[in-house]
Motif scaffolding. Structure first.
Motif, PDB file in Angstrom:
ATOM      1  N   THR A 343       0.725  -1.262   0.036  1.00  0.00           N
ATOM      2  CA  THR A 343       0.066   0.076  -0.034  1.00  0.00           C
ATOM      3  C   THR A 343       0.852   1.359  -0.140  1.00  0.00           C
ATOM      4  N   GLY A 344       2.287   1.072  -0.139  1.00  0.00           N
ATOM      5  CA  GLY A 344       3.077   2.163  -0.282  1.00  0.00           C
ATOM      6  C   GLY A 344       4.283   2.099  -1.113  1.00  0.00           C
ATOM      7  N   ILE A 345       5.192   3.026  -1.056  1.00  0.00           N
ATOM      8  CA  ILE A 345       6.547   2.862  -1.867  1.00  0.00           C
ATOM      9  C   ILE A 345       7.531   2.851  -0.705  1.00  0.00           C
ATOM     10  N   ILE A 378       0.346  11.921   9.733  1.00  0.00           N
ATOM     11  CA  ILE A 378       0.057  13.187   9.451  1.00  0.00           C
ATOM     12  C   ILE A 378      -1.226  13.644   8.887  1.00  0.00           C
ATOM     13  N   ARG A 379      -2.226  14.346   9.461  1.00  0.00           N
ATOM     14  CA  ARG A 379      -3.405  14.459   8.606  1.00  0.00           C
ATOM     15  C   ARG A 379      -3.142  15.777   7.573  1.00  0.00           C
ATOM     16  N   HIS A 380      -3.469  15.614   6.575  1.00  0.00           N
ATOM     17  CA  HIS A 380      -3.416  17.098   5.805  1.00  0.00           C
ATOM     18  C   HIS A 380      -4.791  17.505   5.255  1.00  0.00           C
ATOM     19  N   VAL A 385      -4.074  11.662   4.492  1.00  0.00           N
ATOM     20  CA  VAL A 385      -3.392  11.283   5.555  1.00  0.00           C
ATOM     21  C   VAL A 385      -1.902  10.584   5.025  1.00  0.00           C
ATOM     22  N   THR A 386      -0.850  11.101   5.501  1.00  0.00           N
ATOM     23  CA  THR A 386       0.343  10.118   5.137  1.00  0.00           C
ATOM     24  C   THR A 386       0.946   9.577   6.198  1.00  0.00           C
ATOM     25  N   ARG A 427      -2.905   7.988   2.002  1.00  0.00           N
ATOM     26  CA  ARG A 427      -4.334   7.658   2.224  1.00  0.00           C
ATOM     27  C   ARG A 427      -5.468   8.531   2.300  1.00  0.00           C
ATOM     28  N   ARG A 428      -6.591   8.292   1.867  1.00  0.00           N
ATOM     29  CA  ARG A 428      -7.704   9.213   1.797  1.00  0.00           C
ATOM     30  C   ARG A 428      -8.849   8.430   2.199  1.00  0.00           C
TER      31      ARG A 428
END
Length: 450
Positions: A343-345, A378-380, A385-386, A427-428
């Motif tokens: 789900t990521g890099i 962290i929420r943006h 969200v990262t 993520r969103r």
């Protein structure tokens, strides 16, 4: 018959000789003898006296006629000079009235020039403010714009594919422009400062006053015409500058929207709806300048909103000068040996390498989190969200507010990891997204000096 006639004849006395007294012999006598010469001299004297008298009388008679004639000639001369004076006076009045009209015309032109110059100064102030706003938004009209950041080491095989309209494949040697304002067709208003009122006090070099007045007015009108033409040209140039800013701003907006369309389709659609800009340009006139200025301001406001939104997306790189060891998507799990969703890099980096926030936001988690090991979450803005996992050290705590590029931790190998690397997720709504698309968009936006 003869007797009757004799009786009627008048009586005649008989002739008698005159008696001459005989002087006495004892008395003294004077005898005059008149000679012919004397008679001639006397006759000449009489003639001379007669001529003299006649000449005197004729002189007085002719003198009167001559005086009368001279008086009439003098009167004619006086009348002629009076007519000439009247004509000259009329010409002077015509010249005076013409000069007054010319002066009034010059004064009217001066007032018009002053009015237009005041408007031009206001317009230049507006254009200068517009240029400053454009530069604050990354639209530069001068050569002193900041150089783009160093190109990151892209792993094009592992990141998202480049779009068809990508502008990264351009090049060529560029020559910086020393005077960009002139290159745009603008003029420096301070270099040719003038006071139109000084035209009315311009000295005259012609010694002939009447001709110099006409020449003076002609020179004034010519100078004013040149000034008016100069102001008109500067008006057009200021409008050209506004158009240049508008075109560059709208082009930058379209570039940003094209870049962010793939990563934020819903946000992109909302931004396009709120930034309804564009339309054909109209010919440059004095009347449509406010509309063109309004369009430029609207474009700059839209660019500011779009930049604010774009810069709050997680598009920055979490680590510098790193390679991708595992991409987003299905892969064989290194521990189970089974197909699983990544789900990521994973960014391969040296142990202890610094990890940065990819967008401004609020830390909602900083600690151990199962297989993620030490992780920062962290929420943006816009619900993104990262996650930054497998850290060796945490630099932030829950509740901290961070900006893009702030240090949040160091690369490690905690949790479910085979070596030092950074696992990065976006993520969103708890749904993972491919970070490669965001990173590619971030690289393209960085190329725009965003």
């Amino acid at each position: 018959m003869r007797q009757r006639q004799n009786t009627t004849r008048p009586y005649q006395t008989p002739w008698t000789a005159q008696h001459h007294p005989v002087p006495e012999t004892s008395a003294k006598t004077t005898t005059y003898s008149v000679r012919p010469l004397h008679l001639i001299c006397g006759a000449l004297a009489c003639v001379t006296a007669t001529l003299a008298a006649a000449g005197t009388i004729g002189y007085f008679l002719l003198r009167h006629d001559m005086m009368v004639e001279a008086s009439s000639e003098r009167t004619e001369l006086v009348l002629e000079y009076q007519d000439r004076i009247d004509r000259l006076r009329a010409e002077i009045e015509i010249l005076t009235s013409r000069q007054m009209v010319d002066r009034e015309t010059v004064e009217i032109k001066v007032m018009d020039v002053l009015r237009r110059q005041q408007g031009l100064n206001q317009r230049h102030a507006i254009v200068a403010d517009l240029v400053a706003r454009a530069e604050s938004n990354g639209i530069y009209l001068s050569s002193d714009q900041p150089l783009p950041p160093q190109k990151p080491a892209l792993d094009s095989g592992n990141l998202a594919a480049i779009g068809k309209e990508d502008k990264s494949a351009i090049g060529g040697e560029s020559q910086l422009i020393d005077e960009p304002v002139k290159a745009l067709g603008l003029r420096d208003g301070s270099s040719e400062a003038f006071d139109p009122l000084t035209i009315l006090q311009k000295p005259v070099s012609d010694p002939l006053q009447s001709q110099s007045s006409v020449k003076k007015n002609t020179e004034k009108q010519a100078a004013l015409d040149a000034v008016r033409a100069h102001i008109s040209a500067m008006d057009e140039e200021s409008t050209v500058a506004v158009d240049a800013i508008t075109i560059a701003t709208e082009s930058r907006i379209e570039d940003i929207l094209d870049i962010t369309r793939a990563v934020t389709p819903s946000v992109n659609a909302t931004l396009r709806k709120k930034t309804s800009i564009g339309g054909p340009f109209q010919p440059i006139t004095e009347e449509n300048f406010p509309d063109r200025l309004q369009r430029a301001n609207k474009a700059l406001d839209a660019l500011r909103r779009i930049k604010f939104t774009a810069l709050r997306l997680p598009i920055k790189r979490p680590v510098q000068n790193s390679s991708v060891s595992s991409t987003y998507g299905p892969r064989v799990d290194p521990f189970l040996g089974r197909l699983a969703m990544h789900t990521g890099i994973d960014f391969k980096a040296p142990y202890g390498a610094r990890v940065f926030a990819t967008a401004p936001g609020t830390v909602i988690g900083a600690g151990r989190h199962g297989g993620y090991g030490k992780m920062v979450e962290i929420r943006h803005a816009n619900g993104f969200v990262t996650r930054y996992a497998h850290l060796s050290r945490l630099r932030v705590t829950e509740g901290d507010h961070v900006l893009a590029g702030d240090l949040i931790g160091n690369v490690g190998s905690t949790g479910r990891s085979t070596g030092a690397h950074l696992h990065y997720e976006i993520r969103r709504g708890d749904k993972p997204s491919n970070p490669a698309a965001f990173l590619s968009a971030g690289d393209k936006l960085a190329a725009l000096s965003l």
